[in-house]
Design an enzyme around this catalytic site. Sequence first.
Site, PDB file in Angstrom:
ATOM      1  N   ASP A  30       0.853  -1.194   0.000  1.00  0.00           N
ATOM      2  CA  ASP A  30       0.000   0.000   0.000  1.00  0.00           C
ATOM      3  C   ASP A  30       0.893   1.250   0.000  1.00  0.00           C
ATOM      4  O   ASP A  30       1.906   1.318   0.706  1.00  0.00           O
ATOM      5  CB  ASP A  30      -0.912  -0.002   1.233  1.00  0.00           C
ATOM      6  N   HIS A  97     -11.878  -1.097  -7.195  1.00  0.00           N
ATOM      7  CA  HIS A  97     -11.418  -2.388  -7.723  1.00  0.00           C
ATOM      8  C   HIS A  97     -11.209  -3.196  -6.444  1.00  0.00           C
ATOM      9  O   HIS A  97     -10.359  -2.825  -5.616  1.00  0.00           O
ATOM     10  CB  HIS A  97     -10.118  -2.208  -8.521  1.00  0.00           C
ATOM     11  N   HIS A  99     -10.321  -5.069  -3.224  1.00  0.00           N
ATOM     12  CA  HIS A  99      -8.984  -5.328  -2.681  1.00  0.00           C
ATOM     13  C   HIS A  99      -9.094  -5.781  -1.241  1.00  0.00           C
ATOM     14  O   HIS A  99     -10.035  -5.433  -0.529  1.00  0.00           O
ATOM     15  CB  HIS A  99      -8.075  -4.100  -2.799  1.00  0.00           C
TER      16      HIS A  99
HETATM   17  P1  5GP Z   1      -9.782   1.577   0.437  1.00  0.00           P
HETATM   18  O1  5GP Z   1      -9.855   2.923   1.102  1.00  0.00           O
HETATM   19  O2  5GP Z   1     -10.484   1.603  -0.905  1.00  0.00           O
HETATM   20  O3  5GP Z   1     -10.232   0.421   1.297  1.00  0.00           O
HETATM   21  O4  5GP Z   1      -8.248   1.317   0.184  1.00  0.00           O
HETATM   22  C1  5GP Z   1      -7.549   1.844  -0.909  1.00  0.00           C
HETATM   23  C2  5GP Z   1      -6.094   1.729  -0.582  1.00  0.00           C
HETATM   24  O5  5GP Z   1      -5.358   1.907  -1.773  1.00  0.00           O
HETATM   25  C3  5GP Z   1      -5.592   2.783   0.414  1.00  0.00           C
HETATM   26  O6  5GP Z   1      -5.028   2.141   1.554  1.00  0.00           O
HETATM   27  C4  5GP Z   1      -4.568   3.577  -0.389  1.00  0.00           C
HETATM   28  O7  5GP Z   1      -3.452   3.982   0.389  1.00  0.00           O
HETATM   29  C5  5GP Z   1      -4.186   2.604  -1.487  1.00  0.00           C
HETATM   30  N1  5GP Z   1      -3.779   3.253  -2.731  1.00  0.00           N
HETATM   31  C6  5GP Z   1      -4.444   4.241  -3.398  1.00  0.00           C
HETATM   32  N2  5GP Z   1      -3.785   4.579  -4.521  1.00  0.00           N
HETATM   33  C7  5GP Z   1      -2.673   3.788  -4.567  1.00  0.00           C
HETATM   34  C8  5GP Z   1      -1.594   3.687  -5.497  1.00  0.00           C
HETATM   35  O8  5GP Z   1      -1.523   4.375  -6.521  1.00  0.00           O
HETATM   36  N3  5GP Z   1      -0.631   2.760  -5.206  1.00  0.00           N
HETATM   37  C9  5GP Z   1      -0.696   1.961  -4.090  1.00  0.00           C
HETATM   38  N4  5GP Z   1       0.311   1.092  -3.903  1.00  0.00           N
HETATM   39  N5  5GP Z   1      -1.701   2.049  -3.201  1.00  0.00           N
HETATM   40  C10 5GP Z   1      -2.673   2.947  -3.435  1.00  0.00           C
HETATM   41 ZN    ZN Z   2      -9.743  -2.311 -11.951  1.00  0.00          ZN
END
Ligand code: 5GP
Ligand code: ZN
Length: 113
Positions: A30, A97, A99
């Site tokens: 992340d 997407h 995760h």
């Molecule tokens: P969500 O908030 O959708 O559960 O988690 C999304 C995660 O993706 C976050 O922890 C954020 O730091 C990570 N993230 C967002 N953009 C990027 C990126 O461009 N590269 C990486 N490695 N992580 C990302």
């Molecule tokens: Zn996707």
Amino acid sequence: MDNCIFCKIIKGEIPSKNVYEDELVYVFEDIEPTAPIHYLAIPKEHISKLDEINSDNSAVIAHIYEVIAKIAKEKELKDGFRVVTNCGEQAGQTVFHIHFHMLAGRSFGWPAG
Ligand code: 5GP
Ligand code: ZN
């Protein structure tokens, strides 16, 4: 999906730090870790969120959990780890997407915030 940042990461159009990869799954670090270990495990197939899992696409989700278990063994996460999937904006999903956050290296509170 043209505008999906995780699809771009899978294609190598956005750089990322590879932890594990096979034909179905990609695991990477992340970009803003919230624990000493913070990986994201994603299917290479674009599924937007958890409530889009169905009998046609659920096999890859089972495979992701197998991969997470394998990584936990390899990284010797004997003290425990947490897997989190946020589904929808109110739950905190920011990237659409699906995760699986894999978090380890510190204690985690419960109930979740
Ligand atoms: P969500 O908030 O959708 O559960 O988690 C999304 C995660 O993706 C976050 O922890 C954020 O730091 C990570 N993230 C967002 N953009 C990027 C990126 O461009 N590269 C990486 N490695 N992580 C990302
Ligand atoms: Zn996707």
